[in-house]
Write a protein that holds these residues in place. Structure first.
Motif, mmCIF file in Angstrom:
data_model
loop_
_atom_site.group_PDB
_atom_site.id
_atom_site.type_symbol
_atom_site.label_atom_id
_atom_site.label_comp_id
_atom_site.label_asym_id
_atom_site.label_seq_id
_atom_site.Cartn_x
_atom_site.Cartn_y
_atom_site.Cartn_z
ATOM 1 N N SER A 298 0.845 -1.190 0.000
ATOM 2 C CA SER A 298 0.000 0.000 0.000
ATOM 3 C C SER A 298 0.880 1.240 0.000
ATOM 4 N N PHE A 299 0.623 2.125 -0.946
ATOM 5 C CA PHE A 299 1.350 3.389 -1.017
ATOM 6 C C PHE A 299 0.477 4.459 -0.359
ATOM 7 N N ASN A 300 0.736 4.734 0.920
ATOM 8 C CA ASN A 300 -0.158 5.626 1.654
ATOM 9 C C ASN A 300 0.326 7.066 1.707
ATOM 10 N N HIS A 301 1.317 7.402 0.897
ATOM 11 C CA HIS A 301 1.731 8.799 0.738
ATOM 12 C C HIS A 301 1.772 9.159 -0.751
ATOM 13 N N THR A 302 0.797 8.638 -1.487
ATOM 14 C CA THR A 302 0.694 8.901 -2.913
ATOM 15 C C THR A 302 -0.453 9.877 -3.138
ATOM 16 N N TYR A 303 -0.222 10.898 -3.953
ATOM 17 C CA TYR A 303 -1.212 11.953 -4.107
ATOM 18 C C TYR A 303 -1.523 12.199 -5.578
ATOM 19 N N ASN A 304 -2.787 12.563 -5.820
ATOM 20 C CA ASN A 304 -3.174 12.973 -7.158
ATOM 21 C C ASN A 304 -2.518 14.304 -7.491
ATOM 22 N N MET A 305 -2.019 14.444 -8.713
ATOM 23 C CA MET A 305 -1.305 15.665 -9.089
ATOM 24 C C MET A 305 -2.229 16.849 -9.331
ATOM 25 N N GLY A 306 -3.519 16.590 -9.441
ATOM 26 C CA GLY A 306 -4.446 17.685 -9.718
ATOM 27 C C GLY A 306 -5.125 17.502 -11.056
ATOM 28 N N SER A 307 -5.748 18.563 -11.541
ATOM 29 C CA SER A 307 -6.541 18.439 -12.760
ATOM 30 C C SER A 307 -6.727 19.796 -13.419
ATOM 31 N N TRP A 308 -7.014 19.764 -14.702
ATOM 32 C CA TRP A 308 -7.415 20.978 -15.424
ATOM 33 C C TRP A 308 -8.939 21.036 -15.519
ATOM 34 N N SER A 309 -9.606 20.110 -14.853
ATOM 35 C CA SER A 309 -11.055 19.991 -14.930
ATOM 36 C C SER A 309 -11.608 19.722 -13.539
ATOM 37 N N GLY A 310 -12.869 20.132 -13.309
ATOM 38 C CA GLY A 310 -13.514 19.797 -12.048
ATOM 39 C C GLY A 310 -13.670 18.301 -11.877
ATOM 40 N N ALA A 311 -13.753 17.568 -12.989
ATOM 41 C CA ALA A 311 -13.784 16.105 -12.949
ATOM 42 C C ALA A 311 -12.346 15.603 -12.908
ATOM 43 N N VAL A 312 -11.805 15.464 -11.701
ATOM 44 C CA VAL A 312 -10.396 15.106 -11.548
ATOM 45 C C VAL A 312 -10.116 13.713 -12.115
ATOM 46 N N ASN B 289 -3.015 6.521 -18.503
ATOM 47 C CA ASN B 289 -2.909 5.822 -19.779
ATOM 48 C C ASN B 289 -1.865 6.423 -20.715
ATOM 49 N N SER B 290 -1.485 7.668 -20.459
ATOM 50 C CA SER B 290 -0.463 8.292 -21.305
ATOM 51 C C SER B 290 0.915 8.284 -20.662
ATOM 52 N N GLY B 291 0.963 8.026 -19.336
ATOM 53 C CA GLY B 291 2.236 8.031 -18.644
ATOM 54 C C GLY B 291 2.825 9.421 -18.472
ATOM 55 N N ARG B 292 1.975 10.448 -18.492
ATOM 56 C CA ARG B 292 2.465 11.831 -18.429
ATOM 57 C C ARG B 292 2.047 12.524 -17.134
ATOM 58 N N PHE B 293 2.858 13.518 -16.740
ATOM 59 C CA PHE B 293 2.475 14.381 -15.639
ATOM 60 C C PHE B 293 1.270 15.216 -16.050
ATOM 61 N N VAL B 294 0.613 15.836 -15.068
ATOM 62 C CA VAL B 294 -0.666 16.483 -15.321
ATOM 63 C C VAL B 294 -0.571 17.592 -16.369
#
Length: 286
Positions: free
Chosen positions: A67-81, A90-95
């Motif tokens: 379990s990776f319990n210090h892993t965070y979502n990088m954010g989003s350009w949309s309200g639908a994160v 699926n692209s292997g890219r940063f946000v």
């Protein structure tokens, strides 16, 4: 729901399965099963510390994996994160790079830079079912595809601004008449489980290693579940979080105000009663 870990990948350890009892060990490429949940909050798994919820299968994955319990979502350009999360995955890219190619997802697939295409190129037989939400053709991204789902099940006005204490609740999470997760007659989570069984049977008939992308719409709203799961969580027994407030003091400033769709699920101002009911339905769907 930007306030929780959206589209949380169940990074509880990659699950390597032998699909047949006599499978040869000459091929060192493991079978890979990737389980993707939507709106799974970081603290909603019993094995990771939540004493209210029953999650026996996720608990087993947590115990047997990592379990990776210090892993965070990088954010989003949309309200639908979740949209950004799936593009990054699926692209292997940063946000900030994923945003640049979001509208070119199909081109990424055709040119072989898409995850499913890379797995096929590595000699895997690939499978996919469930939520997709990428701008690439899922039917071409994987060898076997069943029931590609949209961002969320269809919702209804009756599922919003409720419940209000002392008033009849117009919504029932277990009533199939509202469609949503019940659209088609079988709960979408059960549909994915059934397709997974079929995938295992199919993979056992092939020599190539298998890669399965199993993407649940749960626990995204509408929070619908069979009554037997709702009965496990009486609303009066649900604990109200320590950080509960009737109104977030900076909701409008951070973009989570009264006009945001999923913020309108519960009434304003929030009440402890409404919080308990919504958490109950979330647990049942989980």
């Amino acid at each position: 729901m930007p306030r929780s870990m959206i589209a949380a990948c169940l990074a509880l350890g990659t699950l390597f399965l032998n699909l047949t009892a006599n499978q040869s060990f000459a091929d060192e490429r493991p079978n890979i099963i990737f389980i993707f949940a939507d709106d799974l909050c970081f603290d909603s798994i019993a094995e990771l510390g939540n004493v209210e919820v029953e999650t026996p299968n996720l608990d087993r994955l947590a115990r047997e994996g990592t379990s990776f319990n210090h892993t965070y979502n990088m954010g989003s350009w949309s309200g639908a994160v979740c949209l950004a999360s799936r593009t990054m995955l699926n692209s292997g890219r940063f946000v900030w790079q994923a945003q640049e190619i979001y509208n070119q997802s199909e081109k990424e697939r055709v040119e072989g830079r898409w995850w499913g295409e890379m797995m096929k190129a590595a000699g895997y037989r690939t499978y996919m079912t469930g939520k997709w939400h990428c701008r690439a053709n899922a039917e071409k991204s994987f060898d076997v595809v069943r029931d590609t789902r949209p961002g969320m099940p269809k919702d209804f006005p009756e599922g919003y601004n409720r419940p209000i204490e002392g008033q009849p609740d117009p919504w029932s999470p277990s009533d199939p008449k509202w469609g949503g997760f019940w659209e088609g007659g079988t709960h979408w989570s059960e549909v994915i489980a059934n397709h997974s069984d079929d995938f295992f049977a199919d993979a056992a008939q092939h020599d190539e290693p298998a890669f399965m992308y199993l993407a649940f719409n749960a626990t995204h709203d509408p929070r619908q579940a069979p009554q037997e799961y709702l009965d496990k969580y009486p609303a009066e027994n649900i604990v109200v979080p320590a950080n509960y407030q009737p109104l977030h003091p900076y909701a409008e400033e951070i973009g989570c105000g009264r006009k945001l769709r999923d913020e309108r699920l519960a009434p304003f101002p929030r009440t402890e009663y409404a919080v308990r009911v919504h958490r109950r339905e979330y647990y049942a769907l989980l």
